[in-house]
Design an enzyme around this catalytic site. Structure first.
Site, short mmCIF file in Angstrom:
data_model
loop_
_atom_site.label_atom_id
_atom_site.label_comp_id
_atom_site.label_asym_id
_atom_site.label_seq_id
_atom_site.Cartn_x
_atom_site.Cartn_y
_atom_site.Cartn_z
CG ASN A 154 -1.73 1.22 1.39
OD1 ASN A 154 -1.82 2.03 0.46
ND2 ASN A 154 -2.35 1.39 2.55
CE LYS A 208 0.17 3.25 4.70
NZ LYS A 208 0.31 3.36 6.14
CG HIS A 237 -5.50 1.69 5.48
ND1 HIS A 237 -4.96 2.68 6.29
CD2 HIS A 237 -4.52 0.80 5.29
CE1 HIS A 237 -3.70 2.38 6.56
NE2 HIS A 237 -3.40 1.24 5.97
CD GLU A 252 -2.50 5.36 6.96
OE1 GLU A 252 -2.58 5.43 5.72
OE2 GLU A 252 -1.53 4.83 7.55
CD GLU A 287 -3.01 -2.83 7.52
OE1 GLU A 287 -1.92 -3.01 7.00
OE2 GLU A 287 -3.71 -1.84 7.28
N GLY A 338 3.17 1.96 10.61
CA GLY A 338 4.12 3.06 10.42
C GLY A 338 4.89 3.46 11.66
CB SER A 359 6.04 -2.06 11.76
OG SER A 359 5.66 -0.72 12.04
#
Ligand code: PEP
Length: 245
Positions: A9, A11, A94, A96, A166, A172, A209
């Site tokens: 991904n 992003k 996702h 985010e 996730e 991240g 990660s």
């Protein structure tokens, strides 16, 4: 037999020259995998990436999908455009989008329905925040995220429905879930989707990660069928190492 998936991904990263370099370098590195490999570039780069990805045997995903084919939806991208660009998979839910854009559960549910109706491979993301984990709420959080999207809403074949677990605290951050933490959550998800929907053959990816030096400890586990990768998917060398791992 569930075929493993390595999905990247990107992003809001990788401009035209970086997209071109990625595929040139990825294609030049030696391939050693039976895994399904997927990359999700940002919308403006789907065309460039799609043509190059095909030459490398990589499938193209979109990072989101607006649940309409086309029409008066300013700023949105629907199914006709994605199909026109050769997209075969879509990432929905996702973290985010859930947390930064506050995407509500009913919109996520509608996207899940529409993605299946349109024949996309659905990559559906779930995961708890650090606070939710610390308060012991993580299994309830996963149950809500999954049932609100899947109850009476699964129509595609199980191999076209993939879940990505996730944990938000691992995305991240460089803090990867331990194999024990990941397997606990994956086996919980497997049990839930098997017993509630009969979707035990769907694949469950871990994301958060994932790097070349930690992927083996995760994907060797019983209920982990691959990885959804952010940072380490941006450069060909690390992505190839993940794919070949
Ligand atoms: C992601 O956002 O899907 C992700 C897993 O990111 P990272 O690998 O950078 O943690």
């Amino acid at each position: 037999m569930r075929r493993e998936i390595i999905a990247g991904n990107w992003k809001m990263n990788n401009l035209t020259s970086e997209v071109e370099t990625f595929f040139k370098d990825f294609g030049a590195l030696s391939a050693d995998t039976k895994r399904q490999v997927i990359v999700a570039p940002a919308y403006p780069y789907l065309k460039t990436a799609g043509e190059l990805a095909r030459e490398c045997g990589i499938e193209l995903a979109a990072q989101d999908l607006y649940p309409q084919p086309e029409g008066a939806f300013t700023g949105m991208i629907g199914s006709k455009m994605l199909k026109d660009l050769g997209v075969s998979a879509v990432i929905i839910g996702h973290s985010e989008r859930r947390h930064i854009l506050h995407e509500p559960l009913d919109l996520i549910r509608e996207k899940v329905r529409f993605a299946q109706e349109e024949g996309f491979h659905l990559i559906f993301c779930v995961g708890e925040t650090l606070e939710e984990r610390q308060s012991g709420e993580m299994l309830n959080v996963l149950t809500t995220q999954i049932t609100s999207a899947f109850d009476n809403n699964l129509t595609a074949a199980p191999e076209m429905v993939t879940i990505a677990y996730e944990p938000v605290w691992a995305i991240g951050t460089g803090v990867v879930a331990t194999p024990e933490q990941a397997e606990e959550m994956h086996s919980f998800i497997r049990k839930l989707i098997t017993e509630k929907y009969g979707y035990g053959d769907s694949r469950i990816l871990y994301g958060g990660s994932v790097k070349p030096n930690n992927i083996n400890g995760l994907i060797s586990l019983e209920d982990i069928d691959g990885a959804l990768v952010g940072g380490a998917s941006l450069k060909a060398e690390s992505f190839r190492a993940l794919v070949n791992a």
